[in-house]
Structure formats: structure tokens, C-alpha cells
Write an enzyme that holds these catalytic residues in place. Structure first.
Site, PDB file in Angstrom:
ATOM      1  N   SER A 145     -10.231 -18.034 -93.006  1.00 11.46           N
ATOM      2  CA  SER A 145      -9.586 -19.248 -92.947  1.00 11.46           C
ATOM      3  C   SER A 145      -9.517 -19.931 -91.251  1.00 11.46           C
ATOM      4  O   SER A 145      -9.595 -20.708 -91.074  1.00 11.46           O
ATOM      5  CB  SER A 145      -7.943 -19.028 -93.318  1.00 11.46           C
ATOM      6  OG  SER A 145      -7.367 -17.900 -92.537  1.00 11.46           O
ATOM      7  N   LYS A 157     -15.086  -8.411 -93.132  1.00 12.87           N
ATOM      8  CA  LYS A 157     -14.345  -9.635 -92.982  1.00 12.87           C
ATOM      9  C   LYS A 157     -13.383  -9.332 -91.960  1.00 12.87           C
ATOM     10  O   LYS A 157     -12.886  -8.338 -91.469  1.00 12.87           O
ATOM     11  CB  LYS A 157     -13.292  -9.665 -94.144  1.00 12.87           C
ATOM     12  CG  LYS A 157     -12.113 -10.652 -94.099  1.00 12.87           C
ATOM     13  CD  LYS A 157     -11.437 -10.554 -95.279  1.00 12.87           C
ATOM     14  CE  LYS A 157     -10.252 -11.396 -95.212  1.00 12.87           C
ATOM     15  NZ  LYS A 157      -9.139 -11.364 -96.003  1.00 12.87           N
ATOM     16  N   LYS A 203     -12.316  -4.550 -93.552  1.00 10.85           N
ATOM     17  CA  LYS A 203     -11.402  -5.607 -93.186  1.00 10.85           C
ATOM     18  C   LYS A 203     -10.680  -5.127 -92.092  1.00 10.85           C
ATOM     19  O   LYS A 203      -9.896  -4.303 -92.024  1.00 10.85           O
ATOM     20  CB  LYS A 203     -10.622  -5.923 -94.624  1.00 10.85           C
ATOM     21  CG  LYS A 203      -9.541  -6.927 -94.310  1.00 10.85           C
ATOM     22  CD  LYS A 203      -8.787  -7.426 -95.300  1.00 10.85           C
ATOM     23  CE  LYS A 203      -7.887  -8.388 -95.279  1.00 10.85           C
ATOM     24  NZ  LYS A 203      -7.045  -8.701 -96.520  1.00 10.85           N
TER      25      LYS A 203
HETATM   26  C1  PBG Z   1      -4.759 -10.566 -98.654  1.00  9.75           C
HETATM   27  C2  PBG Z   1      -5.863 -11.267 -98.150  1.00  9.75           C
HETATM   28  C3  PBG Z   1      -6.079 -11.896 -96.820  1.00  9.75           C
HETATM   29  C4  PBG Z   1      -7.063 -12.622 -96.796  1.00  9.75           C
HETATM   30  C5  PBG Z   1      -7.854 -12.671 -98.061  1.00  9.75           C
HETATM   31  N1  PBG Z   1      -7.132 -11.632 -98.712  1.00  9.75           N
HETATM   32  C6  PBG Z   1      -4.984 -12.025 -95.727  1.00  9.75           C
HETATM   33  C7  PBG Z   1      -4.492 -10.952 -95.040  1.00  9.75           C
HETATM   34  O1  PBG Z   1      -5.010  -9.784 -95.038  1.00  9.75           O
HETATM   35  O2  PBG Z   1      -3.509 -10.953 -94.337  1.00  9.75           O
HETATM   36  C8  PBG Z   1      -7.416 -13.524 -95.560  1.00  9.75           C
HETATM   37  C9  PBG Z   1      -8.299 -14.698 -96.012  1.00  9.75           C
HETATM   38  C10 PBG Z   1      -8.565 -15.633 -94.796  1.00  9.75           C
HETATM   39  O3  PBG Z   1      -8.107 -15.520 -93.923  1.00  9.75           O
HETATM   40  O4  PBG Z   1      -9.274 -16.641 -95.212  1.00  9.75           O
HETATM   41  N2  PBG Z   1      -4.640  -9.188 -98.454  1.00  9.75           N
END
Ligand code: PBG
Length: 331
Positions: free
Chosen positions: A275, A248, A195
Site C-alpha cells: 500500500s 513483502k 514479511k
Molecule cells: C495483514 C496484512 C498486512 C498487509 C497484508 N496483510 C498488514 C500488516 O501486516 O500490518 C499489508 C499490505 C499492504 O500494505 O498493502 N497481516
């Protein structure tokens, strides 16, 4: 033996032929739909930067879950917005919190829908970071126990799969041990293994109210410049007991998905079409700059071609409808 003996255009001549030799298939069964759950009743609060996506109270989330299943989508992943945020993210592991409540209600109302839960503290902490703090740093090891409690709490409510997204080192092991200790040795872990610290999460943070109040997430999420490191993250998570690994975001990281596919044959790989990727598509579609349905399918097919077995995507409902339309037209 090239041209003119070889003419690759021969197999592009008509739609039936193209279908016959297509390498990558996208099916509704490859999609998981993310949902945001809030307290209250009859709440459906639209998220400005994510057209078509709302924060939903449990009753409305149940209705949406039913619709999602009706479209043939096999699963959802749930994010919770708590009643109150505090420094240790208490509602993240509260059995009466919004996620356990939503999981119980959806499992009962839509029994054949797979329910995944995001395990993280960032939506629940007042500082918006993914763990507890020591000074201005996220304290890795003190966070592990809280993540494990959150995962157990979701499993007890009936989550089919828990999905840790925090990027703390060692969290998959901590969660695996806690689940096993509590009798959930058959509950799978989908680990957000690779991630990245990405600008593409902007709209999500509006949806989940989880923007860090100071600093950023670069101290725990990965540097977008690194690919080799993603393979190390994935290898470690698999060693710790991850059943499915995820990359991701997806679109700007297709090479990472591909490398993971090649390095770990046989391991289920998910990708999160996040998103910001959805927001870009919708914004361009609204302006008439892109053909939305066409690009939706192109993006999801590309993520599958890179090597993902399935995709978490806000486009799941759109894609389900588009695929159904196409099926109806070609039969
Ligand atoms: C929480 C999380 C996030 C996303 C999924 N789980 C945000 C982040 O890490 O700031 C992002 C999902 C998206 O942007 O659709 N940790």
C-alpha cells in the site's frame, strides 16, 4: 575487446530492436489485485491514502471482480473488514463472515477469476495484532489453531489459494495439516514467508482498520535490516508445505527477491507491491512530479526483473490498461 568493437548502444537504436532483446517481460497475467470487503450493500468507501481503491460490500466487490477479470487480470486477493472485532478475531474463522460470503459470490459470478484469501487475525482483533494475546505478547502457538480454522473456512467457501500473512512460526504446517484433514489437500498455500515489519503498510492499515492498538509488529514480522534471515524463513515455510512463497514489501526488498530466486530455483515466488509503495506513486503522480503510467510499469518490471513470478499490486488495473494501450499502439 571493448570499445569501439563493442557498442552496447547498437541494440538500443529503435523500439523493435529493443523489444527483441528485452530480458524481462511484464504481462497482465503476472498481476493479482488486492481488494477490501466490508459488510453492507452498495458500499464503496474510498481509502484516502490509496486513490482508486475502495472498501467494497460484497455486491460491489462482485462488480469489481468482473471488471478486473475483463481487464485480463487473472486473480484477486481478498481482505475482510468484520462487523465486530474481538480479542480472538472471531469473524476470521466464521463461515458466515464477510470473506466466505464474498468468496462464494465472486466464485459464482466470475468463475474464471482466481480467488486468493489473506489469512490473518489483525483485521478481526480489537487490539489489532495478528494473533491472540498473552499479556501484551502475541501467543504464537495458541494462534496457530485459529489461523488453521480461518484457512479451512476460506477453502470451504471456495478460495482457490490461501495466503497466511501473520508471521507466526509453524503456521504453514498447521494450515497444511488442517486443510488436508478437511479434504483440501489440493488447495495451495501462498505463504507471506519473508514479511518485514514495514512502515510501508501504513495506508493498508487505514484500509483494513488494522492498526495495532498498542506496540507494533516487530515481535513477529522481520527486521528490515535482515536478508539472510529471509532465506531461513523461506526455507522453513517450504519445508512446512508452502507452495508459493512471497516477499513483502517489494520495492525496498528487491535484493531479497533476487536472493530468494537464486537460492530456491524452481520455487514460485510472489512479491507484494504494498500500500505505501502505491501511495507514494499516486501522491507524486497527483502532484505532477512523476509520470504515473511510466513509473507504474517501471516499478512492476523491476520487481519481475528481481525474480518475482507474479506481483500482488494495487496498480494491477492501471497496469492492465497501460499494457493494453501500448499493445494497441505498437501493433
Ligand atoms: C495483514 C496484512 C498486512 C498487509 C497484508 N496483510 C498488514 C500488516 O501486516 O500490518 C499489508 C499490505 C499492504 O500494505 O498493502 N497481516
Amino acid at each position: 575487446m571493448g570499445f569501439p568493437t563493442q557498442r552496447l548502444r547498437r541494440l538500443r537504436g529503435n523500439a523493435i530492436l529493443r523489444d527483441l532483446v528485452r530480458e524481462t517481460h511484464l504481462e497482465v497475467g503476472d498481476l493479482v489485485y488486492p481488494m477490501f470487503v466490508v459488510h453492507g450493500r452498495n458500499v464503496a468507501r474510498p481509502i484516502g491514502s490509496m486513490p482508486g481503491v475502495c472498501q467494497l460490500s460484497v455486491d460491489r466487490a462482485v462488480a469489481e471482480a468482473r471488471e478486473v477479470r475483463g481487464l485480463g487480470i487473472p486473480g484477486i486477493v481478498l481482505f475482510g473488514i468484520p462487523a465486530r472485532k474481538d480479542p480472538v478475531g472471531s469473524e476470521a474463522y466464521d463461515p458466515s463472515g464477510v470473506i466466505p460470503e464474498a468468496v462464494r459470490a465472486i466464485r459464482e459470478a466470475v468463475p474464471d477469476l482466481l480467488v486468493l484469501t489473506d489469512v490473518c487475525l489483525c483485521e478481526y482483533t480489537d487490539h489489532g495484532h495478528c494473533g491472540v494475546l498473552r499479556g501484551e505478547e502475541v501467543d504464537n502457538d495458541r494462534t496457530l489453531d485459529l489461523l488453521a480454522r480461518a484457512a479451512v473456512c476460506h477453502a470451504k467457501a471456495g478460495a482457490h489459494v490461501v495466503a497466511p500473512s501473520d508471521m507466526m512460526d509453524g503456521r504453514v504446517r498447521a494450515i497444511r495439516q488442517a486443510l488436508d484433514r478437511e479434504g483440501f489437500e489440493t488447495t495451495p498455500i501462498l505463504s507471506y514467508a519473508a514479511k518485514y515489519a514495514s512502515g510501508f503498510y501504513g495506508p493498508f492499515r487505514e484500509a483494513a482498520g488494522s492498526t495495532p492498538q498498542f506496540g507494533d509488529r516487530r515481535g513477529y514480522q522481520m527486521d528490515p535490516a535482515n536478508g539472510d534471515e529471509a532465506l531461513r524463513e523461506i526455507a522453513l515455510d517450504l519445508e512446512e508445505g508452502a507452495d508459493i512463497i512471497m516477499v513483502k514489501p517489494a520495492l525496498a526488498y528487491l535484493d531479497v527477491i533476487r536472493r530468494a530466486r537464486e537460492r530456491f530455483p524452481g520455487v514460485p515466488i510472489a512479491a507484494y507491491n504494498v500500500s505505501g509503495e502505491y501511495a507514494m506513486l499516486k501522491a507524486a503522480e497527483e502532484r505532477g512530479w512523476l509520470d504515473g503510467p511510466r513509473v507504474t510499469i517501471e516499478i512492476l518490471t523491476a520487481i519481475r526483473r528481481a525474480g518475482a513470478d507474479f506481483i500482488l499490486t494495487y496498480s494491477a488495473k492501471d497496469a492492465a490498461r497501460i499494457l493494453k494501450d501500448r499493445g494497441a499502439r505498437s501493433s
